[in-house]
Each structure stands twice: as C-alpha cells, then as structure tokens.
Enzyme design. Sequence first.
Site, mmCIF file in Angstrom:
data_model
loop_
_atom_site.group_PDB
_atom_site.id
_atom_site.type_symbol
_atom_site.label_atom_id
_atom_site.label_comp_id
_atom_site.label_asym_id
_atom_site.label_seq_id
_atom_site.Cartn_x
_atom_site.Cartn_y
_atom_site.Cartn_z
ATOM 1 N N ASN A 5 -52.156 4.554 43.755
ATOM 2 C CA ASN A 5 -51.803 3.428 44.605
ATOM 3 C C ASN A 5 -52.475 3.537 45.976
ATOM 4 O O ASN A 5 -53.095 4.540 46.289
ATOM 5 C CB ASN A 5 -50.268 3.380 44.737
ATOM 6 C CG ASN A 5 -49.752 1.959 44.774
ATOM 7 O OD1 ASN A 5 -50.401 1.067 45.307
ATOM 8 N ND2 ASN A 5 -48.589 1.749 44.200
ATOM 9 N N CYS A 6 -52.290 2.491 46.765
ATOM 10 C CA CYS A 6 -52.847 2.416 48.120
ATOM 11 C C CYS A 6 -52.551 3.706 48.881
ATOM 12 O O CYS A 6 -51.428 4.183 48.830
ATOM 13 C CB CYS A 6 -52.218 1.234 48.839
ATOM 14 S SG CYS A 6 -52.626 1.115 50.582
ATOM 15 N N PRO A 7 -53.468 4.323 49.602
ATOM 16 C CA PRO A 7 -54.824 3.846 49.907
ATOM 17 C C PRO A 7 -55.911 4.470 49.032
ATOM 18 O O PRO A 7 -57.083 4.329 49.332
ATOM 19 C CB PRO A 7 -54.999 4.360 51.344
ATOM 20 C CG PRO A 7 -54.321 5.705 51.321
ATOM 21 C CD PRO A 7 -53.157 5.557 50.365
ATOM 22 N N MET A 8 -55.506 5.156 47.960
ATOM 23 C CA MET A 8 -56.460 5.956 47.186
ATOM 24 C C MET A 8 -57.634 5.166 46.588
ATOM 25 O O MET A 8 -58.771 5.652 46.630
ATOM 26 C CB MET A 8 -55.723 6.740 46.094
ATOM 27 C CG MET A 8 -54.929 7.897 46.652
ATOM 28 S SD MET A 8 -55.979 8.956 47.669
ATOM 29 C CE MET A 8 -54.828 10.189 48.170
ATOM 30 N N ASP A 27 -53.827 -0.850 40.679
ATOM 31 C CA ASP A 27 -53.173 -1.286 41.912
ATOM 32 C C ASP A 27 -53.594 -2.726 42.228
ATOM 33 O O ASP A 27 -54.766 -2.974 42.523
ATOM 34 C CB ASP A 27 -53.579 -0.322 43.040
ATOM 35 C CG ASP A 27 -53.171 -0.825 44.414
ATOM 36 O OD1 ASP A 27 -52.256 -1.660 44.492
ATOM 37 O OD2 ASP A 27 -53.775 -0.364 45.403
#
Lengths: 84, 195
Positions: free
Chosen positions: A16-19, A43
């Site tokens: 998920n964010c920010p990956m 995501d």
Amino acid sequence: MSTETATETLDVKGQNCPMPVIKTKGAFDGLAAGDVLEVVSTDSGSMSDIKGWAESTEGAELVDQKEATEDGTPVYKHYVRKAE
Amino acid sequence: MSADTPPSSDGEFSPDDLAELREQIEALETEVSDLRNEVDEGSADRMVIIATKGTLDMAYPPLILASTAAAFGYDVTVFHTFWGLEILHEENSKDLGLSSVGNPNMPLPNAIAALPGMDRMTARMMRNRIEDNDVASIEELIETSLASGVDLQACQMTIDLLGYDEDDFYDGVTTGVGAASAFQDMADADIQLLV
C-alpha cells in the site's frame, strides 16, 4: 503504445501507499533510455499517485494506465517510459 | 524609445525604433537565461520535517512523506526530537504505543480506555489493522527512507535527555545534531513541516 512493449515488470501487489511510488522510482532509475516499465499494483491509490509522480519526474512519461482483474482481485497497471 | 523619434503619424515604428526594441529584447532574453541558469544550478528541491511524536499513528506521516518526497527527487531531512526519537530507536520502533484515552475517535469510553493494559491492546489492534491493510511497518519505512537517501536525524540533546545511546538507533541514522543544524536545513528548504 501497446503494453507488450514493456521491457520490465515491477510487481508491487499487496503493498500500500507509499510503497508503489517509491518502488516505481527505484525501478525507473535502473531503466535504460526508451525502456518501458510495467508496474502492477493492488493499491487503487496508485492510479493517481503514479500519475502524479510521472508528471513531476523529468524523463518519465506515463504511457498508459489500466484496471484489470486478476484472480478476482482488482489490479492497477501502469506503463512508464524513460525518455531517450 | 527615445523622445526625439516618435512613431510616424501612421502609427508605424521607424527602423531606429525597431532596432532599439530589438536590442532591449535581446538584453532581456540574456537576463532571463542567466537567471534561469542560476536557478537550475541551485540545489535540488528540499524538504525538512521535524518529527516530535512517537506514537504508532504519529510515526507514519513523517516517514511516508519523507520517502515519497525522496521518490520525487527531493533532498529530505527528518529531524527527530523528543518522542520522535522512538521512531528511530531500533528496539522501541517495533513496539510503538497508542493510547485511546483522550482520543474521541477511539470507540472506547475514557473510563474503560484508562484500565491497565488497554493501551497495549489498542496498539496491538492498530498494528493488526496496519498489517491487514498491506501498510508497511515502521521498520520497513525506515529502511526504505534510508535506502532512498533520506537523512534521518536524531536530536542529540533529546538522546541525552531520554538516556539513549547512539547505538540504540538504526544504522544510518545521523546523531550529534541539534536545533541549529535543523534550523539551517529548514531555512534552505522549500517545504518545512512540524509533525
């Protein structure tokens, strides 16, 4: 540009964010000029995040973005080309 | 345009006027290009975050923003002070607390939230949710930030104040820095945030 031209694929499913953006940047840095990176994410926020990242990153061109379904799960595919 | 060569009566410019205008345009173009070079030669975009909180929920925003800004090509510094040090503390960062007391968004009355063991339970529930939602752990975000070139700094005064040792922090964390260096970084930065 058709998606078959992707020279490399980055799988960030299950992250998920920010990956997704951070790993996209990492993979993008390793591309050669003219290469197209395919990013596959689960995501939904990656649609706007990767678009925004490509817009602000010199040499990154967002070729295409699309939604698909894999094993009943929505996936978001992004195609980023490194400028020659 | 000089006062002694007014435009001719039909509104046309004389060749002298045009030559003068062309000169002025060329001078301006040179000036603009010089200014542009000056800006381009300046350092990259910079962001500085001051992280002062060490609860599980407050540990995330600085690390997420820092690693994201690095992906956008920013030079990023996060200066951790007071409870913000917990984020960089290798052992404590894996067990950051969360309290439901005084948090009106938690679905628990304060009288119950204040019972012994409730904070640990709240933190554990939050940690499970984080995992279930594919959100990275604090440890992962720290490793990612460091690998992206983010300068994670631990305020020396609060290291001493809280009785920590430099070895308590993740490898790659900058120690021996204080308010003056944080302030200098902030003065040079395009974005400054206090979290």
